[in-house]
Motif scaffolding. Structure first.
Motif, PDB file in Angstrom:
ATOM      1  N   LEU A   1       1.100   9.463   4.148  1.00  0.00           N
ATOM      2  CA  LEU A   1      -0.298   9.361   4.550  1.00  0.00           C
ATOM      3  C   LEU A   1      -0.766  10.673   5.162  1.00  0.00           C
ATOM      4  CD1 LEU A   1      -2.772   7.405   4.922  1.00  0.00           C
ATOM      5  CD2 LEU A   1      -1.937   7.057   7.256  1.00  0.00           C
ATOM      6  N   GLY A   2      -1.810  11.254   4.586  1.00  0.00           N
ATOM      7  CA  GLY A   2      -2.380  12.474   5.136  1.00  0.00           C
ATOM      8  C   GLY A   2      -3.317  12.172   6.279  1.00  0.00           C
ATOM      9  N   GLU A   3      -3.480  13.124   7.172  1.00  0.00           N
ATOM     10  CA  GLU A   3      -4.327  12.902   8.342  1.00  0.00           C
ATOM     11  C   GLU A   3      -5.787  12.694   7.952  1.00  0.00           C
ATOM     12  OE1 GLU A   3      -5.186  14.915  12.724  1.00  0.00           O
ATOM     13  OE2 GLU A   3      -3.474  15.576  11.518  1.00  0.00           O
ATOM     14  N   GLN A   4      -6.234  13.344   6.904  1.00  0.00           N
ATOM     15  CA  GLN A   4      -7.615  13.155   6.459  1.00  0.00           C
ATOM     16  C   GLN A   4      -7.848  11.717   6.012  1.00  0.00           C
ATOM     17  OE1 GLN A   4      -8.924  15.935   3.464  1.00  0.00           O
ATOM     18  NE2 GLN A   4     -10.876  14.927   3.152  1.00  0.00           N
ATOM     19  N   THR A   5      -6.882  11.151   5.305  1.00  0.00           N
ATOM     20  CA  THR A   5      -6.996   9.757   4.871  1.00  0.00           C
ATOM     21  C   THR A   5      -6.923   8.826   6.072  1.00  0.00           C
ATOM     22  OG1 THR A   5      -5.975  10.296   2.755  1.00  0.00           O
ATOM     23  CG2 THR A   5      -5.937   7.987   3.409  1.00  0.00           C
ATOM     24  N   PHE A   6      -6.067   9.131   7.015  1.00  0.00           N
ATOM     25  CA  PHE A   6      -5.915   8.352   8.241  1.00  0.00           C
ATOM     26  C   PHE A   6      -7.236   8.259   8.999  1.00  0.00           C
ATOM     27  CE2 PHE A   6      -5.011   8.762  12.892  1.00  0.00           C
ATOM     28  CZ  PHE A   6      -4.319   7.579  13.121  1.00  0.00           C
ATOM     29  N   ARG A   7      -8.004   9.350   9.038  1.00  0.00           N
ATOM     30  CA  ARG A   7      -9.218   9.409   9.845  1.00  0.00           C
ATOM     31  C   ARG A   7     -10.491   9.039   9.079  1.00  0.00           C
ATOM     32  NH1 ARG A   7      -7.675  11.484  14.484  1.00  0.00           N
ATOM     33  NH2 ARG A   7      -5.956  12.983  14.589  1.00  0.00           N
TER      34      ARG A   7
ATOM     35  N   THR B   1     -14.492  -0.849   1.430  1.00  0.00           N
ATOM     36  CA  THR B   1     -13.597  -1.676   0.628  1.00  0.00           C
ATOM     37  C   THR B   1     -14.130  -3.099   0.655  1.00  0.00           C
ATOM     38  OG1 THR B   1     -12.150  -2.324   2.467  1.00  0.00           O
ATOM     39  CG2 THR B   1     -11.658  -0.221   1.370  1.00  0.00           C
ATOM     40  N   SER B   2     -13.470  -3.992  -0.026  1.00  0.00           N
ATOM     41  CA  SER B   2     -13.934  -5.384  -0.063  1.00  0.00           C
ATOM     42  C   SER B   2     -13.783  -6.075   1.291  1.00  0.00           C
ATOM     43  CB  SER B   2     -13.147  -6.168  -1.119  1.00  0.00           C
ATOM     44  OG  SER B   2     -11.756  -6.158  -0.812  1.00  0.00           O
ATOM     45  N   ALA B   3     -12.929  -5.533   2.161  1.00  0.00           N
ATOM     46  CA  ALA B   3     -12.631  -6.216   3.426  1.00  0.00           C
ATOM     47  C   ALA B   3     -13.146  -5.509   4.669  1.00  0.00           C
ATOM     48  CB  ALA B   3     -11.122  -6.413   3.553  1.00  0.00           C
ATOM     49  N   SER B   4     -13.421  -4.202   4.581  1.00  0.00           N
ATOM     50  CA  SER B   4     -13.744  -3.458   5.803  1.00  0.00           C
ATOM     51  C   SER B   4     -14.336  -2.095   5.472  1.00  0.00           C
ATOM     52  CB  SER B   4     -12.469  -3.274   6.634  1.00  0.00           C
ATOM     53  OG  SER B   4     -12.696  -2.443   7.743  1.00  0.00           O
ATOM     54  N   ARG B   5     -15.057  -1.531   6.460  1.00  0.00           N
ATOM     55  CA  ARG B   5     -15.531  -0.145   6.383  1.00  0.00           C
ATOM     56  C   ARG B   5     -14.704   0.764   7.285  1.00  0.00           C
ATOM     57  NH1 ARG B   5     -20.903   1.271   5.748  1.00  0.00           N
ATOM     58  NH2 ARG B   5     -20.890   2.189   7.844  1.00  0.00           N
ATOM     59  N   ASN B   6     -13.821   0.175   8.081  1.00  0.00           N
ATOM     60  CA  ASN B   6     -13.151   0.929   9.142  1.00  0.00           C
ATOM     61  C   ASN B   6     -12.013   1.801   8.632  1.00  0.00           C
ATOM     62  OD1 ASN B   6     -14.905  -0.219  10.945  1.00  0.00           O
ATOM     63  ND2 ASN B   6     -13.494  -1.796  11.617  1.00  0.00           N
ATOM     64  N   SER B   7     -11.648   2.759   9.460  1.00  0.00           N
ATOM     65  CA  SER B   7     -10.600   3.710   9.106  1.00  0.00           C
ATOM     66  C   SER B   7      -9.219   3.095   9.309  1.00  0.00           C
ATOM     67  CB  SER B   7     -10.713   4.963   9.977  1.00  0.00           C
ATOM     68  OG  SER B   7     -10.494   4.634  11.346  1.00  0.00           O
ATOM     69  N   ILE B   8      -8.222   3.712   8.676  1.00  0.00           N
ATOM     70  CA  ILE B   8      -6.839   3.318   8.921  1.00  0.00           C
ATOM     71  C   ILE B   8      -6.510   3.531  10.398  1.00  0.00           C
ATOM     72  CG2 ILE B   8      -4.425   3.888   8.436  1.00  0.00           C
ATOM     73  CD1 ILE B   8      -5.281   4.547   5.575  1.00  0.00           C
TER      74      ILE B   8
ATOM     75  N   ASN C   1      -3.005  -5.033   5.749  1.00  0.00           N
ATOM     76  CA  ASN C   1      -3.596  -5.235   4.424  1.00  0.00           C
ATOM     77  C   ASN C   1      -4.845  -4.371   4.246  1.00  0.00           C
ATOM     78  OD1 ASN C   1      -1.786  -7.119   3.374  1.00  0.00           O
ATOM     79  ND2 ASN C   1      -2.985  -8.888   4.030  1.00  0.00           N
ATOM     80  N   LYS C   2      -5.706  -4.371   5.255  1.00  0.00           N
ATOM     81  CA  LYS C   2      -6.942  -3.589   5.176  1.00  0.00           C
ATOM     82  C   LYS C   2      -6.643  -2.090   5.145  1.00  0.00           C
ATOM     83  CE  LYS C   2      -9.705  -7.194   7.362  1.00  0.00           C
ATOM     84  NZ  LYS C   2     -10.536  -7.607   8.510  1.00  0.00           N
ATOM     85  N   SER C   3      -5.651  -1.677   5.910  1.00  0.00           N
ATOM     86  CA  SER C   3      -5.251  -0.262   5.896  1.00  0.00           C
ATOM     87  C   SER C   3      -4.741   0.139   4.519  1.00  0.00           C
ATOM     88  CB  SER C   3      -4.162  -0.020   6.950  1.00  0.00           C
ATOM     89  OG  SER C   3      -4.641  -0.266   8.243  1.00  0.00           O
ATOM     90  N   MET C   4      -3.979  -0.750   3.911  1.00  0.00           N
ATOM     91  CA  MET C   4      -3.462  -0.470   2.570  1.00  0.00           C
ATOM     92  C   MET C   4      -4.598  -0.351   1.562  1.00  0.00           C
ATOM     93  SD  MET C   4      -0.918   0.187   0.653  1.00  0.00           S
ATOM     94  CE  MET C   4       0.603  -0.358   1.430  1.00  0.00           C
ATOM     95  N   GLN C   5      -5.603  -1.195   1.680  1.00  0.00           N
ATOM     96  CA  GLN C   5      -6.752  -1.105   0.775  1.00  0.00           C
ATOM     97  C   GLN C   5      -7.445   0.244   0.915  1.00  0.00           C
ATOM     98  OE1 GLN C   5      -9.510  -4.370   1.105  1.00  0.00           O
ATOM     99  NE2 GLN C   5      -7.938  -5.924   0.814  1.00  0.00           N
ATOM    100  N   VAL C   6      -7.603   0.702   2.151  1.00  0.00           N
ATOM    101  CA  VAL C   6      -8.232   2.004   2.384  1.00  0.00           C
ATOM    102  C   VAL C   6      -7.386   3.116   1.760  1.00  0.00           C
ATOM    103  CG1 VAL C   6      -8.892   3.691   4.136  1.00  0.00           C
ATOM    104  CG2 VAL C   6      -9.393   1.259   4.495  1.00  0.00           C
ATOM    105  N   LYS C   7      -6.086   3.077   1.989  1.00  0.00           N
ATOM    106  CA  LYS C   7      -5.211   4.114   1.465  1.00  0.00           C
ATOM    107  C   LYS C   7      -5.262   4.155  -0.057  1.00  0.00           C
ATOM    108  CE  LYS C   7      -0.484   5.899   1.503  1.00  0.00           C
ATOM    109  NZ  LYS C   7       0.922   5.697   1.912  1.00  0.00           N
TER     110      LYS C   7
ATOM    111  N   LYS D   1      -6.990   7.175  -4.849  1.00  0.00           N
ATOM    112  CA  LYS D   1      -7.465   7.145  -6.223  1.00  0.00           C
ATOM    113  C   LYS D   1      -8.618   8.107  -6.463  1.00  0.00           C
ATOM    114  CE  LYS D   1      -6.120   2.441  -7.548  1.00  0.00           C
ATOM    115  NZ  LYS D   1      -6.600   1.087  -7.918  1.00  0.00           N
ATOM    116  N   GLN D   2      -9.284   8.485  -5.350  1.00  0.00           N
ATOM    117  CA  GLN D   2     -10.423   9.378  -5.454  1.00  0.00           C
ATOM    118  C   GLN D   2      -9.952  10.825  -5.622  1.00  0.00           C
ATOM    119  OE1 GLN D   2     -12.780   8.745  -1.957  1.00  0.00           O
ATOM    120  NE2 GLN D   2     -13.416   6.697  -2.563  1.00  0.00           N
ATOM    121  N   PRO D   3     -10.693  11.622  -6.407  1.00  0.00           N
ATOM    122  CA  PRO D   3     -10.323  13.029  -6.553  1.00  0.00           C
ATOM    123  C   PRO D   3     -10.464  13.765  -5.238  1.00  0.00           C
ATOM    124  CG  PRO D   3     -12.483  12.608  -7.510  1.00  0.00           C
ATOM    125  CD  PRO D   3     -11.897  11.260  -7.183  1.00  0.00           C
TER     126      PRO D   3
END
Length: 232
Positions: free
Chosen positions: A60-66, A72-79, A216-222, A227-229
């Motif tokens: 997990l990169g810090e940019q993705t973490f923050r 996502t279908s379950a949340s807008r919040n960050s990991i 689960n929600k964190s995994m969805q965010v990751k 998948k995004q460029p």
């Protein structure tokens, strides 16, 4: 922890729900809780099976973490928020409400180590507050905080009797949560919710199920962000 293992975890949680608080199942329930709980936190053991947190945090990169907001279908919040919030809820409920002990946040000095001014559970935060937390929360200290919370929880629950698991949360300890500002003033409904629980109820939600849901929600965010460029 792969998809099949998560399905098994859910089935075992149903079994745990039926056993907790039963004197004839107490030892079995305690062992199952410890196994279920272990899957939710980083293992930090070489050669062991990857836990759910391992799968999320490994690579997990810090940019993705923050990253916030992430739709996502379950949340807008960050990991960052999900992992912090789950640990805060567990810290408050297991230490203050069940055992009457000081929160790990304070006893372990994590109020400073985590590099955020927020000491409450995270419920009721507005967008600017979540954005602030996500941008400043210590990427290095959060896993240490989560692990410290997990270790304390396991020691607390392993020491409870079947009778103690059936005990309801006391009004005095709920008031301690309020005095410690561990819940925002606008979110006092949470105290009412916890006040209706036994220790066994808090073990099931939040100590196991709540954490699992936020993983689960964190995994969805990751998955979505990976998948995004990459941004140039």
């Amino acid at each position: 922890m792969n998809l099949e293992q998560r399905k098994v975890w859910n089935e075992n949680h149903k079994a745990l729900t039926g056993m907790l608080g039963r004197p004839d199942k107490h030892s079995e329930a305690a062992d199952l809780f410890l196994e279920q709980h272990r899957w939710l936190y980083a293992s930090r053991e070489a050669g062991g099976l990857a836990t759910y947190e391992d799968v999320i945090m490994n690579t997990l990169g810090e940019q993705t973490f923050r990253a916030y907001p992430v739709r996502t279908s379950a949340s807008r919040n960050s990991i960052a928020w999900h992992l912090w919030h789950a640990a805060r809820i567990e810290d408050i409920t297991m230490n203050v409400l069940i055992s009457g002990r000081e929160q790990i946040l304070h006893s372990g000095g994590f109020a400073d180590k985590l590099n955020t001014r927020f000491i409450h559970s995270g419920n009721g935060m507005d967008e600017s507050e979540i954005a602030e937390l996500s941008s400043v929360l210590s990427f290095e200290a959060l896993p240490d905080y989560r692990l410290a919370v997990a270790e304390r929880t396991r020691s607390i629950i392993a020491g409870l009797s079947a009778a103690e698991l059936k005990t309801r949360v006391s009004a005095r300890r709920l008031n301690q949560v309020k005095e410690q500002e561990a819940v925002k003033a606008t979110e006092q409904w949470l105290l009412d919710y916890w006040g209706g629980k036994t220790a066994a109820g808090l073990v099931l939600m939040p100590a196991t199920r709540h954490n699992f849901l936020h993983l689960n929600k964190s995994m969805q965010v990751k998955v979505k962000l990976e998948k995004q460029p990459a941004r140039q």
